[in-house]
Design an enzyme around this catalytic site. Structure first.
Site, PDB file in Angstrom:
ATOM      1  N   GLU A 164       1.044  -1.281   0.166  1.00 54.29           N
ATOM      2  CA  GLU A 164       0.366   0.084  -0.006  1.00 54.29           C
ATOM      3  C   GLU A 164       0.832   0.885   0.206  1.00 54.29           C
ATOM      4  O   GLU A 164       0.801   2.158   0.414  1.00 54.29           O
ATOM      5  CB  GLU A 164      -1.124  -0.239   1.595  1.00 54.29           C
ATOM      6  CG  GLU A 164      -2.341  -0.686   0.765  1.00 54.29           C
ATOM      7  CD  GLU A 164      -3.129  -1.346   1.941  1.00 54.29           C
ATOM      8  OE1 GLU A 164      -2.813  -0.296   2.628  1.00 54.29           O
ATOM      9  OE2 GLU A 164      -3.711  -1.888   1.674  1.00 54.29           O
ATOM     10  N   GLU A 224      -4.749  -8.269   0.082  1.00 55.45           N
ATOM     11  CA  GLU A 224      -6.192  -7.793   1.929  1.00 55.45           C
ATOM     12  C   GLU A 224      -7.419  -7.942   1.370  1.00 55.45           C
ATOM     13  O   GLU A 224      -7.633  -7.546   0.253  1.00 55.45           O
ATOM     14  CB  GLU A 224      -5.751  -6.767   2.406  1.00 55.45           C
ATOM     15  CG  GLU A 224      -4.044  -7.336   2.736  1.00 55.45           C
ATOM     16  CD  GLU A 224      -3.768  -6.157   3.956  1.00 55.45           C
ATOM     17  OE1 GLU A 224      -5.143  -5.427   4.170  1.00 55.45           O
ATOM     18  OE2 GLU A 224      -2.654  -5.460   3.586  1.00 55.45           O
TER      19      GLU A 224
HETATM   20  C1  GCO Z   1      -5.796  -0.932  10.308  1.00 54.31           C
HETATM   21  C2  GCO Z   1      -6.416  -1.293   8.965  1.00 54.31           C
HETATM   22  C3  GCO Z   1      -4.558  -2.296   7.927  1.00 54.31           C
HETATM   23  C4  GCO Z   1      -4.327  -2.092   7.005  1.00 54.31           C
HETATM   24  C5  GCO Z   1      -3.027  -2.996   7.055  1.00 54.31           C
HETATM   25  C6  GCO Z   1      -2.737  -2.492   5.269  1.00 54.31           C
HETATM   26  O1  GCO Z   1      -6.942  -1.535  11.161  1.00 54.31           O
HETATM   27  O2  GCO Z   1      -4.596  -0.659  11.145  1.00 54.31           O
HETATM   28  O3  GCO Z   1      -6.688  -1.758   8.448  1.00 54.31           O
HETATM   29  O4  GCO Z   1      -4.635  -3.415   9.465  1.00 54.31           O
HETATM   30  O5  GCO Z   1      -5.667  -3.029   6.067  1.00 54.31           O
HETATM   31  O6  GCO Z   1      -1.873  -2.708   7.692  1.00 54.31           O
HETATM   32  O7  GCO Z   1      -2.412  -3.004   4.446  1.00 54.31           O
END
Ligand code: GCO
Length: 479
Positions: free
Chosen positions: A167, A377
């Site tokens: 990301e 994801e």
């Molecule tokens: C959170 C986020 C993460 C991300 C992930 C991205 O709540 O901190 O949703 O969990 O989805 O790290 O790659």
């Protein structure tokens, strides 16, 4: 219509990231990352939560892998902490850190679980931030390459799927535009400059991988939230096209074609925000060897947008990523602004729930980039309740995932090459900004520090549901 079956080799899996699960933040010779420092700044995370212990995966990885095997996972995506391998980001590798991931990978393989390794999931060595400003300096390119090479050489005989940057759009925008991730800067010009260096890192690593005969496939993971127009007004259709180019094609086009969309390049030049692109950059970025083998897709939701006249809000401190869903009225003057979508329900964290959006995302990537997609994801962050008998009845998560699996099935039937699905997440883990109450896992992790059951693992109902989905290769969705 008749649905095409999931391929036999489909990678049914689940995912995590080092900082969110490992803990042991000063053990095994590990150095400090920018997150180890950032979480200690008062007010940055929910109630000051941090990943010092996280869910203690560092010490409990065997128990976690046993649970993965029990669920029948075919793949597990996890990230390597750069600071375990190079505590200061460079220099001599740290054998204890290398060995930890060796043991994890071997344990996965012993259980017939395909390791999918994320090289970078946001935990930059603090030493490199201090030395030259991390992502803002081109000095990061050789240091990152050296780190990646070390991983390829050590694990390349067993790892066949590599994710370069997780990301990039999120960590750059949160880090340099919204100041909600380290290094907590609010400056679009610096964001685009750092992001361009991120693109050079990504391309350098992929090119090196392709040139040196490693087995397997490599690509980035992109947080893609497709844009919808608020209604059929042509001006809003145009706004949706603007948003798509600004929020998504700006990143994905660079990965795959080696150039930024003209529309956004022109906009940046007018705003004085365009990153400098040298001839050597251009040659590297356009070199097909530097392009990914697959697109990693992190899908959570869609964005709905409308036209934004020039008197709208500025972008500097606003959420233009759409991912975290905080400032709904944000956008970019002249291009688009966020709008409501009355057709969609929301999660406990106010994210839109939109399984059809996943099918759309897959189709758009397929038609624009002609690459296989690994869904790296997708999942539901929610409050879960541990019952007295240690059961967790997360039917809302089952429902969410079932609808998304159906959307993937439809997309495969539409002709998209989807190679796998690693849901977010396997165990509950630290949400970067929301502490431990926002839970994503198939496995509940008890965070009751007062009780001797602290950090105990309990499979949720969704764990057993996913087990049955995998066992039937996506045919039995438990309806
Ligand atoms: C959170 C986020 C993460 C991300 C992930 C991205 O709540 O901190 O949703 O969990 O989805 O790290 O790659």
């Amino acid at each position: 219509k008749e649905l095409t079956a999931f391929p036999k080799s489909f990678l049914w899996g689940s995912a995590s990231a080092a900082y969110q699960i490992e803990g042991a933040y000063r053990e095994g010779g590990k150095g400090l990352s920018v997150w180890d420092k950032f979480v200690r700044i008062p007010g940055k995370t929910y109630e000051g939560t941090n990943g010092d212990v996280a869910v203690d995966h560092y010490h409990r990885y065997q128990e976690d892998v046993d649970l993965m095997a029990e669920a029948g996972l075919k793949a597990y995506r996890f990230s390597i902490a750069w600071t375990r391998i190079f505590p200061n980001g460079k220099g001599e590798p740290n054998e204890a850190g290398l060995k930890f991931y060796d043991d994890l990978i071997n344990d996965l393989i012993a259980h017939k679980i395909e390791p999918v390794v994320t090289i970078y999931h946001w935990d930059l060595p603090q030493a490199l931030q201090d030395e030259y400003g991390g992502w803002e300096s081109r000095e990061i390119i050789p240091d990152f390459l050296n780190y990646a090479k070390t991983l390829f050489d050590r694990y390349g005989d067993r790892v066949r799927y590599w994710v370069t940057l997780n990301e990039q759009n999120i960590f750059m925008q949160h880090g340099y535009l919204m100041a909600s991730h380290p290094p907590a800067v609010k400056d679009p010009k610096r964001m685009y400059a750092a992001n361009h260096i991120g693109n050079l890192v990504n391309a350098t690593v992929i090119k090196y991988f392709h040139e040196h005969g490693y087995q397997g496939q490599i690509g980035p993971s992109f947080a893609y939230s497709p844009a919808y127009p608020a209604d059929a007004a042509p001006i809003n259709q145009l706004a949706a096209d603007n948003a798509e180019q600004f929020n998504s094609y700006y990143w994905m086009d660079m990965y795959v074609f080696g150039h930024y969309p003209d529309l956004i390049r022109k906009w940046q030049t007018e705003q004085g925000l365009a990153p400098e692109i040298t001839e050597a950059d251009d040659a590297l970025l356009k070199d097909p060897l530097s392009h990914p083998d697959f697109m990693g897709l992190n899908y959570y939701q869609t964005n709905t947008v409308a036209a934004n006249p020039l008197d709208g809000v500025g972008m500097a401190a606003e959420n233009t990523s759409g991912k975290k869903g905080t400032s709904k009225e944000s956008g970019v003057p002249g291009l688009f602004k966020m709008a409501k979508n009355d057709y969609l329900q929301k999660t406990d964290w106010d994210w839109n729930i939109d399984p059809i959006g996943l099918r759309i995302a897959l189709r758009r990537i397929n038609s624009r980039y002609q690459l296989p997609v690994l869904i790296t994801e997708n999942g539901l962050g929610a409050f879960d309740t541990l019952e007295a008998d240690h059961e967790i009845h997360d039917d809302y998560r089952i429902h969410f995932l079932r609808e998304h699996v159906k959307a993937i099935h439809e997309a495969i039937s539409d002709g998209v090459d989807v190679i796998g699905y690693t849901t977010w997440s396997f165990t509950d883990l630290l949400s970067w900004l929301n502490g431990y109450r926002k839970r994503y896992g198939f496995v509940y992790v008890n965070r009751d520090e007062e009780s001797e059951k602290d950090l105990a693992r309990y499979p949720k109902d969704s764990f057993y549901w996913y087990k049955q989905v995998i066992a039937s290769n996506g045919e039995d969705l438990g309806e």
